[in-house]
Design a protein around this motif. Structure first.
Motif, short mmCIF file in Angstrom:
data_model
loop_
_atom_site.label_atom_id
_atom_site.label_comp_id
_atom_site.label_asym_id
_atom_site.label_seq_id
_atom_site.Cartn_x
_atom_site.Cartn_y
_atom_site.Cartn_z
N ARG A 1 0.83 -1.21 0.00
CA ARG A 1 0.00 0.00 0.00
C ARG A 1 0.86 1.26 0.00
NH1 ARG A 1 -4.12 -0.27 4.79
NH2 ARG A 1 -4.94 1.63 3.78
N THR B 1 0.22 1.47 8.68
CA THR B 1 -0.21 2.11 7.44
C THR B 1 -1.58 2.77 7.59
OG1 THR B 1 1.09 0.59 6.08
CG2 THR B 1 -0.72 1.73 5.00
N GLN C 1 2.49 2.52 -3.28
CA GLN C 1 1.68 3.22 -4.27
C GLN C 1 1.76 4.74 -4.13
OE1 GLN C 1 -2.30 1.60 -3.95
NE2 GLN C 1 -1.55 -0.51 -4.01
N LEU C 2 2.36 5.22 -3.04
CA LEU C 2 2.51 6.65 -2.85
C LEU C 2 3.57 7.20 -3.80
CD1 LEU C 2 2.50 6.75 1.06
CD2 LEU C 2 0.65 7.51 -0.45
N GLU C 3 3.37 8.40 -4.30
CA GLU C 3 4.35 8.99 -5.21
C GLU C 3 5.66 9.32 -4.49
OE1 GLU C 3 3.15 13.74 -4.94
OE2 GLU C 3 2.92 12.65 -6.83
N THR C 4 5.59 9.41 -3.17
CA THR C 4 6.78 9.75 -2.39
C THR C 4 7.62 8.55 -2.00
OG1 THR C 4 5.40 9.73 -0.41
CG2 THR C 4 5.80 11.88 -1.44
N THR D 1 -0.67 10.72 2.42
CA THR D 1 -1.19 11.04 1.09
C THR D 1 -1.12 12.53 0.77
OG1 THR D 1 -3.42 11.12 2.03
CG2 THR D 1 -2.74 9.05 0.99
N LYS D 2 -0.92 13.36 1.80
CA LYS D 2 -0.86 14.81 1.60
C LYS D 2 0.57 15.32 1.44
CE LYS D 2 -4.98 15.35 4.50
NZ LYS D 2 -5.51 15.91 5.78
N LEU E 1 -1.64 6.70 6.82
CA LEU E 1 -1.93 7.01 5.42
C LEU E 1 -2.64 8.34 5.20
CD1 LEU E 1 -1.08 5.55 2.91
CD2 LEU E 1 -3.31 4.41 2.83
#
Length: 389
Positions: A287, A370, A290-293, A378-379, A374
Motif C-alpha cells: 500500500r 499504514t 503506491q505513494l508517489e513519495t 497522502t498529503k 496514510l
C-alpha cells in the motif's frame, strides 16, 4: 544458555549462530574477529549513530561510501576506486543492499563482508536470507521482532564460533536480573502501545523523564573534544568499548549485559509474533509503495516484509510532527550523513550529494501502521529536487 534461540536461527539461516545481547555488540565482535586495528572499513553514510562509534571502538577507519539514491544503500557500482579492507552493509529499513555485487568485490580483494541485518530479519536476496552472504551477518531482536534485548551473529564458517564466543565473553558485562526484568517489562509495554492512541503521550512522558538519549537534531551530540581524547587516550589504534562507552551505548545502556533464560523465552515468543504479522507487514509495504513519495527501490522489493518503508518527502520535520499527533512515532532517521556528522573521523564520500539529499528527506514508516499514517502520508509532497541516478 540460548541454545534454543541459536538453533531456531540456525534452522532459518542454515548457518552456525551465536547469541549476543544486541546487534551493535555482535557487530563489534564480528569486526574485531575479521579485521585488524588501523584497517579501513567501507560503510554507508546513513546508519545509526552507534555504528560509527563501534567501528571507531574496534580501531577501524570508516570509509564513507557513495549511495544509490533509489534505495539509500551503498552504491555497489561506485566503489571500485576506493581503498578499503572490508565492507559493512546496512540493509537500511530492510531494503537489501546489493550484496551480490559487494560480495564479488570482497572476494576479488580477499577481504571480509559483514552484513548488518538489524533491519532485515525477514529480508531475502536471490532466495537467500540477508545475513547469509558475507563472513558474518548480525541480526537484531529488538527491531521488527520487538524482542529487546538481543541479537544473533550468523557465521559463514562454524570454526569461527569459538573465537567469536571468546570475544563475546570477554566484552560482556555482568548480568543483573532486576535490570533484565525491567528491560523486558518496558519492552512488553512498548509492544502493547506502539500502534495505539497512547503512543504519543507515552513517548512524550519518556522524553520528560529523560528516557531517550539527548539529541541534536537527529544525531546524538558528537562531543568532539571528549571523543578525540577517548580515541587517543589508550595510546593504541584499538580504543575498545570501554573507552567509547558514552557513545556506543546510545539509547541502549545495557547493550552488552549478560542475559538469562527469561530473555530467551521472550525472544522465542516474539519470533512467533513476527511470523504472524508477516502478511500484514507485506500488505502495508504494498500500500505504501503506491505513494508517489515512496523511495523507488521499494517497488523492486514488494515481496519483502520491510521493517520500515522509506518515503522521500519535501518537509520531513513537518511530516514527523503531523504523524506524531495521530500516534505514529517516527524513528530511525539518520541525518546528517556520517561524513557531515563527524568530519575528520571518517574518510569522506567522493560523491556526498545523494547521501545528503537522502538523509534530509527520508521518512521511514512502519508498514504495520499504514492505516493510521496514510491520511497524513497522502498529503505529503515529494522533494522538489532529486539527484540523478
Amino acid at each position: 544458555m540460548f541454545e534454543r534461540l541459536e538453533a531456531e536461527f540456525a534452522s532459518r539461516l542454515g548457518r552456525e549462530c551465536l547469541y549476543v545481547p544486541s546487534n551493535r555488540f555482535g557487530l563489534f565482535i564480528a569486526l574485531r574477529h575479521r579485521m585488524d586495528p588501523g584497517q579501513r572499513l567501507l560503510v554507508s553514510p546513513n546508519s545509526a549513530d552507534e555504528i560509527l562509534f563501534l567501528v571507531l571502538a574496534a580501531g577501524l577507519r570508516p570509509v564513507i561510501a557513495p549511495i544509490d539514491p533509489r534505495t539509500g544503500a551503498i552504491d555497489a557500482h561506485a566503489i571500485d576506486d576506493l581503498r578499503f579492507d572490508g565492507i559493512l552493509t546496512t540493509n537500511l529499513y530492510g531494503v537489501p543492499d546489493d550484496v551480490i555485487t559487494l560480495g564479488r568485490a570482497c572476494a576479488e580483494r580477499g577481504i571480509p563482508l559483514i552484513e548488518d541485518a538489524a533491519h532485515a530479519i525477514q529480508t531475502s536476496v536471490a532466495d537467500g536470507p540477508v545475513g547469509t552472504f558475507g563472513d558474518a551477518g548480525v541480526f537484531s531482536l529488538s527491531k521488527a521482532a520487538g524482542a529487546s534485548p538481543g541479537g544473533i551473529v550468523a557465521m559463514a564458517s562454524p570454526s569461527d564460533r569459538q573465537a567469536l564466543g571468546e570475544l563475546r565473553d570477554h566484552w560482556l558485562t555482568p548480568r543483573y536480573p532486576a535490570t533484565e526484568l525491567g528491560i523486558l517489562l518496558k519492552t512488553a509495554v512498548r509492544n502493547a502501545i506502539v500502534a495505539t492512541s497512547l503512543a504519543r503521550p507515552v513517548w512524550e512522558l519518556g522524553q520528560w523523564l529523560g528516557m531517550h538519549e539527548p539529541r541534536r537534531g537527529h544525531r546524538i551530540p558528537l562531543r568532539r573534544a571528549a571523543l578525540a581524547g577517548r580515541l587517543t587516550g589508550t595510546g593504541t589504534l584499538y580504543p575498545g568499548l570501554d573507552a567509547l562507552a558514552p557513545w556506543v551505548r546510545a539509547d541502549n545502556h545495557h547493550y552488552r549485559m549478560r542475559q538469562g533464560p527469561l530473555t530467551e523465552r521472550h525472544a522465542l515468543r516474539r519470533l512467533k509474533v513476527l511470523e504472524a504479522t508477516r502478511e500484514r507487514r507485506l500488505a502495508g509495504v504494498r500500500r505504501l509503495s503506491q505513494l508517489e513519495t515512496v523511495a523507488p527501490g521499494v517497488r523492486e522489493h514488494l515481496d519483502q516484509p520491510l521493517f520500515r518503508v522509506p518515503l522521500l518527502v519535501e518537509d520531513r520535520d513537518k511530516a514527523i510532527e503531523a504523524l506524531r499527533r495521530v500516534g505514529v512515532i517516527t524513528g530511525y532517521v539518520y541525518d546528517p550523513p556520517f561524513d557531515d556528522y563527524a568530519p575528520g573521523l571518517v574518510e569522506p564520500s567522493p560523491a556526498p550529494a545523494a547521501a545528503r539529499w537522502w538523509s534530509q528527506h527520508a521518512l521511514p514508516i512502519d508498514p504495520l501502521q499504514t492505516d493510521r499514517a496514510l491520511p497524513i502520508l497522502t498529503k505529503l509532497s515529494a522533494p522538489t529536487w532529486t539527484p540523478s541516478v
